[in-house]
Design a protein around this motif. Structure first.
Motif, PDB file in Angstrom:
ATOM      1  N   SER A  29      52.320   8.863  12.290  1.00  6.41           N
ATOM      2  CA  SER A  29      53.155   9.875  12.935  1.00  6.41           C
ATOM      3  C   SER A  29      52.558  11.267  12.752  1.00  6.41           C
ATOM      4  CB  SER A  29      54.578   9.823  12.394  1.00  6.41           C
ATOM      5  OG  SER A  29      54.583  10.112  11.011  1.00  6.41           O
ATOM      6  N   ASP A  30      51.869  11.527  11.624  1.00  2.00           N
ATOM      7  CA  ASP A  30      51.231  12.816  11.413  1.00  2.00           C
ATOM      8  C   ASP A  30      50.102  13.042  12.405  1.00  2.00           C
ATOM      9  OD1 ASP A  30      52.856  13.387   9.253  1.00  2.00           O
ATOM     10  OD2 ASP A  30      51.429  12.602   7.785  1.00  2.00           O
ATOM     11  N   THR A  31      49.325  12.012  12.701  1.00  2.00           N
ATOM     12  CA  THR A  31      48.178  12.187  13.587  1.00  2.00           C
ATOM     13  C   THR A  31      48.607  12.400  15.029  1.00  2.00           C
ATOM     14  OG1 THR A  31      47.945   9.806  13.905  1.00  2.00           O
ATOM     15  CG2 THR A  31      46.648  10.802  12.129  1.00  2.00           C
ATOM     16  N   GLN A  32      49.844  12.071  15.364  1.00  2.00           N
ATOM     17  CA  GLN A  32      50.300  12.250  16.738  1.00  2.00           C
ATOM     18  C   GLN A  32      50.838  13.650  17.002  1.00  2.00           C
ATOM     19  OE1 GLN A  32      52.811   9.047  18.052  1.00  2.00           O
ATOM     20  NE2 GLN A  32      51.517   7.530  17.087  1.00  2.00           N
ATOM     21  N   VAL A  33      50.910  14.505  15.975  1.00  2.00           N
ATOM     22  CA  VAL A  33      51.402  15.859  16.155  1.00  2.00           C
ATOM     23  C   VAL A  33      50.523  16.595  17.155  1.00  2.00           C
ATOM     24  CG1 VAL A  33      51.756  18.068  15.008  1.00  2.00           C
ATOM     25  CG2 VAL A  33      52.518  15.962  13.926  1.00  2.00           C
ATOM     26  N   GLY A  34      49.242  16.545  16.990  1.00  2.00           N
ATOM     27  CA  GLY A  34      48.298  17.085  17.958  1.00  2.00           C
ATOM     28  C   GLY A  34      48.094  18.582  17.872  1.00  2.00           C
ATOM     29  N   LYS A  35      47.095  19.014  18.605  1.00  2.00           N
ATOM     30  CA  LYS A  35      46.723  20.422  18.679  1.00  2.00           C
ATOM     31  C   LYS A  35      46.967  20.892  20.107  1.00  2.00           C
ATOM     32  CE  LYS A  35      42.949  23.499  17.613  1.00  2.00           C
ATOM     33  NZ  LYS A  35      43.363  24.117  16.379  1.00  2.00           N
ATOM     34  N   ARG A  36      47.629  22.019  20.252  1.00  2.00           N
ATOM     35  CA  ARG A  36      47.893  22.582  21.574  1.00  2.00           C
ATOM     36  C   ARG A  36      46.906  23.714  21.850  1.00  2.00           C
ATOM     37  NH1 ARG A  36      53.363  21.232  23.557  1.00  2.00           N
ATOM     38  NH2 ARG A  36      54.152  19.736  22.061  1.00  2.00           N
ATOM     39  N   LYS A  37      46.431  23.757  23.078  1.00  2.00           N
ATOM     40  CA  LYS A  37      45.378  24.718  23.423  1.00  2.00           C
ATOM     41  C   LYS A  37      45.521  25.128  24.883  1.00  2.00           C
ATOM     42  CE  LYS A  37      41.121  26.426  22.827  1.00  2.00           C
ATOM     43  NZ  LYS A  37      40.713  27.424  21.936  1.00  2.00           N
ATOM     44  N   TRP A  38      45.349  26.422  25.174  1.00  2.00           N
ATOM     45  CA  TRP A  38      45.305  26.910  26.549  1.00  2.00           C
ATOM     46  C   TRP A  38      43.876  26.769  27.061  1.00  2.00           C
ATOM     47  CZ3 TRP A  38      49.209  27.960  29.680  1.00  2.00           C
ATOM     48  CH2 TRP A  38      50.458  28.239  29.137  1.00  2.00           C
ATOM     49  N   ILE A  39      43.726  26.221  28.266  1.00  2.00           N
ATOM     50  CA  ILE A  39      42.420  26.093  28.912  1.00  2.00           C
ATOM     51  C   ILE A  39      42.449  26.963  30.170  1.00  2.00           C
ATOM     52  CG2 ILE A  39      40.757  24.500  29.940  1.00  2.00           C
ATOM     53  CD1 ILE A  39      41.270  24.057  26.908  1.00  2.00           C
ATOM     54  N   HIS A  62      48.741  17.255  29.598  1.00  2.00           N
ATOM     55  CA  HIS A  62      49.156  18.558  30.112  1.00  2.00           C
ATOM     56  C   HIS A  62      50.586  18.817  29.631  1.00  2.00           C
ATOM     57  CE1 HIS A  62      51.087  20.996  33.378  1.00  2.00           C
ATOM     58  NE2 HIS A  62      49.991  21.712  33.197  1.00  2.00           N
ATOM     59  N   VAL A  63      50.819  19.983  29.041  1.00  2.00           N
ATOM     60  CA  VAL A  63      52.168  20.307  28.576  1.00  2.00           C
ATOM     61  C   VAL A  63      52.712  21.587  29.206  1.00  2.00           C
ATOM     62  CG1 VAL A  63      51.992  19.052  26.399  1.00  2.00           C
ATOM     63  CG2 VAL A  63      51.311  21.455  26.475  1.00  2.00           C
ATOM     64  N   GLY A  64      51.914  22.246  30.042  1.00  2.00           N
ATOM     65  CA  GLY A  64      52.421  23.449  30.697  1.00  2.00           C
ATOM     66  C   GLY A  64      51.324  24.212  31.412  1.00  2.00           C
ATOM     67  N   GLY A  65      51.753  25.214  32.148  1.00  2.00           N
ATOM     68  CA  GLY A  65      50.826  26.093  32.841  1.00  2.00           C
ATOM     69  C   GLY A  65      50.378  25.555  34.188  1.00  2.00           C
ATOM     70  N   ARG A  66      49.763  26.461  34.957  1.00  2.00           N
ATOM     71  CA  ARG A  66      49.241  26.126  36.284  1.00  2.00           C
ATOM     72  C   ARG A  66      48.006  26.982  36.537  1.00  2.00           C
ATOM     73  NH1 ARG A  66      52.691  23.085  38.943  1.00  2.00           N
ATOM     74  NH2 ARG A  66      52.363  23.693  41.077  1.00  2.00           N
ATOM     75  N   TRP A  67      47.160  26.510  37.465  1.00  2.00           N
ATOM     76  CA  TRP A  67      45.954  27.252  37.798  1.00  2.00           C
ATOM     77  C   TRP A  67      45.577  27.015  39.251  1.00  2.00           C
ATOM     78  CZ3 TRP A  67      42.368  24.625  33.660  1.00  2.00           C
ATOM     79  CH2 TRP A  67      42.232  23.257  33.909  1.00  2.00           C
ATOM     80  N   THR A  68      44.627  27.805  39.736  1.00  2.00           N
ATOM     81  CA  THR A  68      44.142  27.673  41.109  1.00  2.00           C
ATOM     82  C   THR A  68      42.641  27.935  41.145  1.00  2.00           C
ATOM     83  OG1 THR A  68      44.309  28.513  43.394  1.00  2.00           O
ATOM     84  CG2 THR A  68      44.730  30.098  41.630  1.00  2.00           C
ATOM     85  N   TYR A  76      48.816  27.315  43.259  1.00  2.00           N
ATOM     86  CA  TYR A  76      48.626  26.945  41.859  1.00  2.00           C
ATOM     87  C   TYR A  76      49.062  25.495  41.686  1.00  2.00           C
ATOM     88  CZ  TYR A  76      47.816  31.810  40.612  1.00  2.00           C
ATOM     89  OH  TYR A  76      47.283  33.071  40.502  1.00  2.00           O
ATOM     90  N   VAL A  77      48.313  24.776  40.862  1.00  2.00           N
ATOM     91  CA  VAL A  77      48.600  23.358  40.615  1.00  2.00           C
ATOM     92  C   VAL A  77      48.556  23.076  39.113  1.00  2.00           C
ATOM     93  CG1 VAL A  77      47.758  22.544  42.861  1.00  2.00           C
ATOM     94  CG2 VAL A  77      46.159  22.720  40.930  1.00  2.00           C
ATOM     95  N   SER A  78      49.049  21.911  38.740  1.00  2.00           N
ATOM     96  CA  SER A  78      48.963  21.478  37.343  1.00  2.00           C
ATOM     97  C   SER A  78      47.561  20.929  37.093  1.00  2.00           C
ATOM     98  CB  SER A  78      50.007  20.386  37.075  1.00  2.00           C
ATOM     99  OG  SER A  78      49.603  19.168  37.678  1.00  2.00           O
ATOM    100  N   SER A  79      47.352  20.378  35.923  1.00  2.00           N
ATOM    101  CA  SER A  79      46.046  19.817  35.578  1.00  2.00           C
ATOM    102  C   SER A  79      45.724  18.543  36.359  1.00  2.00           C
ATOM    103  CB  SER A  79      45.968  19.543  34.084  1.00  2.00           C
ATOM    104  OG  SER A  79      46.937  18.590  33.714  1.00  2.00           O
ATOM    105  N   ALA A 147      45.935  29.210  33.843  1.00  2.00           N
ATOM    106  CA  ALA A 147      45.503  28.369  32.730  1.00  2.00           C
ATOM    107  C   ALA A 147      46.515  27.241  32.550  1.00  2.00           C
ATOM    108  CB  ALA A 147      45.409  29.190  31.446  1.00  2.00           C
ATOM    109  N   VAL A 148      46.058  26.166  31.941  1.00  2.00           N
ATOM    110  CA  VAL A 148      46.962  25.070  31.601  1.00  2.00           C
ATOM    111  C   VAL A 148      46.963  24.896  30.090  1.00  2.00           C
ATOM    112  CG1 VAL A 148      46.741  23.877  33.811  1.00  2.00           C
ATOM    113  CG2 VAL A 148      45.210  23.265  31.927  1.00  2.00           C
ATOM    114  N   ARG A 149      48.073  24.430  29.579  1.00  2.00           N
ATOM    115  CA  ARG A 149      48.201  24.159  28.149  1.00  2.00           C
ATOM    116  C   ARG A 149      48.156  22.652  27.964  1.00  2.00           C
ATOM    117  NH1 ARG A 149      49.561  27.006  23.614  1.00  2.00           N
ATOM    118  NH2 ARG A 149      50.847  25.979  22.034  1.00  2.00           N
ATOM    119  N   VAL A 150      47.332  22.220  27.034  1.00  2.00           N
ATOM    120  CA  VAL A 150      47.182  20.792  26.766  1.00  2.00           C
ATOM    121  C   VAL A 150      47.518  20.499  25.312  1.00  2.00           C
ATOM    122  CG1 VAL A 150      45.427  20.464  28.556  1.00  2.00           C
ATOM    123  CG2 VAL A 150      44.725  20.980  26.214  1.00  2.00           C
ATOM    124  N   LYS A 151      47.847  19.263  25.071  1.00  2.00           N
ATOM    125  CA  LYS A 151      48.048  18.775  23.697  1.00  2.00           C
ATOM    126  C   LYS A 151      47.032  17.671  23.471  1.00  2.00           C
ATOM    127  CE  LYS A 151      51.438  16.561  20.698  1.00  2.00           C
ATOM    128  NZ  LYS A 151      52.799  16.005  20.636  1.00  2.00           N
TER     129      LYS A 151
END
Length: 158
Positions: A29-39, A62-68, A76-79, A147-151
């Motif tokens: 369960s700890d390893t599934q926490v993950g790292k979030r990053k804006w791309i 993909h957890v948020g954001g949009r780009w074009t 603008y679209v998602s990842s 930008a999109v935010r990923v986990k």
């Protein structure tokens, strides 16, 4: 006084051993926490901040954001990138992965490039830093926006 110091010392040692025991290996369960990053859509390959090793099972979502790929002409679209009917309207000379639409999130570990899209789970073949970017070549990033935010999660260490 000496017995109070001995008691305090033993209590401190016992508390310390509990802390060390709790700081053992990470659970699943700890390893599934993950790292979030804006791309960013305006930059080439960007480090996700995650180093992977052969056998790791990695999930990128993909957890948020949009780009074009062109803020003046296209929405603008998602990842997941553009639908094919819009992709056909975009100049076709800038894709990194031609079999996927513009705006799709793609990944790279060393020289191996692959589609991420909205989400993907994969088993790592070689060690290296996971890098991410928009499916749009370096020479065509000037009109991009957003930008999109990923986990990124290592679900299972190999």
């Amino acid at each position: 006084m000496r017995s109070k110091l001995a008691t305090l010392f033993l209590a401190t040692m016992a508390a310390g051993s509990c802390i060390f025991a709790a700081a053992g290996p990470a659970s699943a369960s700890d390893t599934q926490v993950g790292k979030r990053k804006w791309i960013s859509s305006e930059s080439g390959w960007q480090r996700s901040g995650v180093f992977v090793e052969p056998g790791d099972l990695v999930r990128v979502a993909h957890v948020g954001g949009r780009w074009t790929v062109d803020h003046r002409s296209f929405p603008y679209v998602s990842s997941r990138g553009y639908p094919w009917h819009i992709d056909r309207e975009i100049f076709q000379g800038c894709k990194i992965l031609n079999r996927h639409t513009y705006g799709t999130l793609i990944g790279r570990i060393n020289g191996h490039v692959f589609k991420v899209g909205g989400a993907t789970t994969f088993r790592v073949r070689e060690e290296g830093f996971l890098q991410l970017r928009i499916n749009d070549g370096d020479g065509c990033l000037g009109d991009n926006d957003g930008a999109v935010r990923v986990k990124v999660s290592i679900i299972d260490e190999g």
